[in-house]
Design a protein around this motif. Structure first.
Motif, PDB file in Angstrom:
ATOM      1  N   UNK A 435       0.880  -1.166   0.000  1.00 13.58           N
ATOM      2  CA  UNK A 435       0.000   0.000   0.000  1.00 13.58           C
ATOM      3  C   UNK A 435       0.922   1.221   0.000  1.00 13.58           C
ATOM      4  N   UNK A 436       1.078   1.801  -1.163  1.00 14.26           N
ATOM      5  CA  UNK A 436       2.024   2.902  -1.339  1.00 14.26           C
ATOM      6  C   UNK A 436       1.260   4.134  -1.801  1.00 14.26           C
ATOM      7  N   UNK A 437       1.440   5.242  -1.093  1.00 15.82           N
ATOM      8  CA  UNK A 437       0.770   6.488  -1.449  1.00 15.82           C
ATOM      9  C   UNK A 437       1.784   7.610  -1.352  1.00 15.82           C
ATOM     10  N   UNK A 438       2.392   7.955  -2.499  1.00 17.77           N
ATOM     11  CA  UNK A 438       3.444   8.962  -2.501  1.00 17.77           C
ATOM     12  C   UNK A 438       3.216  10.047  -3.550  1.00 17.77           C
ATOM     13  N   UNK A 439       1.999  10.146  -4.041  1.00 17.46           N
ATOM     14  CA  UNK A 439       1.715  11.154  -5.069  1.00 17.46           C
ATOM     15  C   UNK A 439       0.992  12.377  -4.518  1.00 17.46           C
TER      16      UNK A 439
END
Length: 717
Positions: A435-439
């Motif tokens: 679960x990656x949220x880097x935007x």
């Protein structure tokens, strides 16, 4: 008849100049028959008005034509440009004993053509012919090929139960009335290239043994292929279906191509079977498209297709690779309980309304990268056996994956037009993934009653990643808590969710705040009823909870106990003893909190409330004396308090201080705590002094044992 030959000549160049389209003869042709007495034409080439002038009826012309065809002589079988009234060949066998075609190119039939149950054992050429009346060959048989390209049928055409044992060609043919090919068998290649059907086209239960070619054909009304069987390639490329297209229960044994076809009305493919590849690239579905219970054995390609109406692909079985990339679903789209055995590709597609994948099964990888969900995305009870890819996927409404099972989930840089998006994973099981949220977008994940496996979590701009994960009665399987010690310590709170949850299928937002400063119950405290018993109990409940854990306005203590029990078990499973220790203490704290809640609940029986009070007290003592066996330092601190406390009691009860100094009381207390009394303090004559020595020794023995246990446990951790 006269001895003069028929003067009719077909000159292709002249015909093309007059009609503006190519003729179907490449060279000139002259009729070899004798002319009718008093005329320069044979009876087949005389215009209808001229025949009546010389006393020849349409029936006589039809009889002469029939006698020609059913006779055994070697007479001519070419009727190029001929003119007929009614023609009746019913119940006849046409066999001239040779393979010479029956040539009716550019012929005109002003009446009806009837040939029920006729057997034609010679090739038939009908290219460019025009039939003004009905054309009835029902239950007939064509043993050789028939070519009716560019023919015009102005009346109804009845070819039911016909058996075409060789090729049949209706390319560029125009059917202005209703057409019936029901139960017809096409034994060779069937060519309907650019054919136009003005009325209803009935091909129900037809059989296509050879190739079926309908490229660029047009259907003005219903095109009914219900229950048909296609053994070889079926070409429906760039076909225009203005009416309902019915292919339900049809079987396609080889490739079928609907590339670029346009369905203005319903497109029905219910219970169909596609054994070979199915191509629908660039197709346009302007009304409902239904593929319910359809089986796709071969590859399925819907690239760049457009569904303006509802798209229903529920209960389908996709046995091979499936492509729905760049597809525009304008309205409701359903893949309910469909199964995808191989890769499923939905990348770059758009769902304008609800996208329903409820109970869908993906046995291989499923790609939903850069998909735009303008409505609700419903993946409840879905099963992802491979990797579920959701990279840069846009959720503008709700995303529901409740009760789903995901072998590996890749949720990266989700996007939304709203301030945030919440993915509902209640009771879901994610075995592995990221679960990656880097935007810069804000994404939340609701894992109530779910299970989280070996997943990685990366949240840019957030020091507490678990603010984005609603962990509540959640189980952890191989989840590595050690990667998140920095964000969990020092409080080790998992239930600090700050997003929102959805409570029903319509997804009306309900803010679910777990803020320690929540105002649950405060409104009642500010009005005239704030002094009633319920308000007092509520305030007492709040005082008994620590300031940093004021979360019970929205969370049940028993459930939070289960939450941290599951977290502890998960940490132990992954070998993270430190996290297991912290979660165990949180579990015990919420167990005490649950006891207190029940003690304050007047609906509980009095005896039960007393037992719970005892358990809560025992729990508090364990917390105070040893930190539930996880903090030996707390045992030392408590022991020091006991020693100092008893020293004060000794000062009150023992008159003469040991060693004649005030510190003697402290030494007496310390020796009593360890049950080792030496020197002048060995004898304490006063009753109360002796009693204190005995009780302190009793407590000291327990505390020493408790310290050894806590120390051993902490070292083991």
């Amino acid at each position: 008849m006269s001895s003069q030959h028929c003067a009719y000549r077909f000159v292709p160049a002249e015909w093309e100049a007059e009609h503006g389209r190519p003729a179907h003869l490449e060279s000139e042709w002259s009729c070899p028959r004798e002319a009718v007495e008093g005329t320069d034409r044979c009876e087949f080439h005389l215009p209808a008005e001229r025949r009546s002038e010389v006393g020849i009826t349409d029936a006589e012309v039809a009889k002469a034509f029939r006698d020609d065809l059913v006779g055994r002589d070697a007479g001519p079988t070419r009727y190029v440009g001929a003119n007929f009234g009614d023609v009746d060949l019913s119940h006849r066998v046409v066999n001239r004993g040779s393979n010479t075609p029956i040539d009716l190119r550019h012929a005109t039939v002003d009446g009806d053509v009837r040939a029920e149950q006729t057997v034609i054992q010679q090739p038939v050429l009908l290219s460019g012919a025009v039939v003004d009346g009905a054309f009835d060959f029902s239950d007939a048989e064509f043993d050789e090929d028939i070519n009716a390209s560019h023919a015009v049928f102005r009346g109804d055409v009845d070819l039911r139960k016909v058996r075409f044992r060789d090729d049949c060609r209706f390319a560029d043919a125009r059917f202005e009335g209703d057409v019936r090919f029901a139960l017809t068998e096409f034994g060779g290649e069937a060519d309907f290239y650019r054919a136009s059907f003005g009325g209803r086209a009935d091909f129900t239960k037809s059989t296509w043994v050879g190739e079926c070619l309908f490229q660029r054909a047009s259907f003005g009304e219903t095109a009914d292929f219900y229950g048909s069987r296609f053994e070889e390639v079926a070409e429906f490329r760039a076909v225009e279906f203005d009416g309902t297209a019915k292919f339900s229960r049809s079987v396609f044994r080889d490739a079928v191509l609907f590339i670029g076809s346009a369905f203005e009305s319903e497109a029905l493919f219910k219970n169909a079977e596609f054994v070979g590849p199915a191509h629908y690239q660039n197709g346009e579905f302007h009304s409902e498209a239904s593929f319910i219970e359809t089986v796709f054995e071969g590859k399925v390609k819907f690239h760049f297709a457009e569904f303006s109406g509802e798209a229903v692909l529920s209960y389908c079985a996709f046995r091979n690779t499936t492509y729905f990339a760049h597809v525009d679903f304008g309205e409701y789209a359903s893949f309910h309980e469909s199964s995808f055995d191989r890769l499923a590709d939905f990348r770059y597609s758009t769902f304008g309304d609800v996208a329903r994948f409820m109970k869908a099964t993906f046995h291989d990888d499923a790609f939903f990268d850069r998909v735009v969900y303008e409505g609700d995305a419903d993946f409840r009870h879905a099963d992802f056996g491979g990797t579920a890819h959701f990279e840069r996927t846009t959720f503008q409404a709700s995303a529901i994956l409740a009760d789903s099972r995901i072998e590996r989930g890749e949720f990266r840089d989700l996007e939304t037009a709203a301030p945030s998006v919440t993915l509902d994973f209640t009771e879901a099981h994610v075995r592995a993934g990221a679960f990656v949220q880097q935007n810069g977008e804000t994404a939340y994940y609701d894992f109530r009653d779910g299970r989280i496996g070996d997943v990685d979590i990366e949240m840019s701009g957030s020091e507490r990643v678990f603010d984005h994960f609603y962990v509540y009665r959640t189980k952890f399987e191989e989840f590595n808590f050690s990667d998140y010690r920095d964000v969990l310590s020092p409080d080790w709170n998992l239930h600090t969710f700050s997003g929102s949850t959805r409570s029903d299928y319509e997804m009306e937002a309900n803010r679910f705040s777990l803020d320690p400063d929540g105002d649950d119950g405060e409104e009642a405290a500010g009005d005239d009823r704030s002094a009633d018993r319920a308000g007092l109990l509520e305030r007492l409940r709040r005082r008994l909870s620590s300031a940093s854990e004021g979360l019970l306005g929205t969370a049940n203590a028993s459930d939070l106990e289960v939450t941290y029990l599951n977290a502890k078990n998960g940490a132990e499973m992954s070998g993270d003893s430190q996290a297991a220790s912290r979660f165990f203490m949180k579990e015990m704290w919420y167990r005490r909190r649950a006891y207190v809640d029940r003690v304050l609940d007047r609906s509980e029986a009095t005896g039960t409330r007393l037992k719970l009070l005892f358990l809560a007290t025992l729990n508090a003592i364990l917390s105070l004396t040893c930190g539930y066996g996880e903090k030996p330092r707390r045992t030392l601190e408590f022991s020091l308090v006991v020693v100092v406390g008893y020293a004060l009691l000794f000062r009150i009860t023992v008159g003469t201080p040991p060693f004649e100094t005030e510190f003697g009381y402290l030494l007496l207390s310390f020796q009593s705590f360890t049950s080792l009394i030496f020197g002048s303090t060995a004898s304490v004559p006063q009753f109360f002094g002796s009693f204190l020595v005995a009780t302190e020794g009793f407590i000291g023995a327990f505390m020493i044992g408790l310290f050894i246990f806590a120390l051993t446990r902490s070292v083991h951790r």
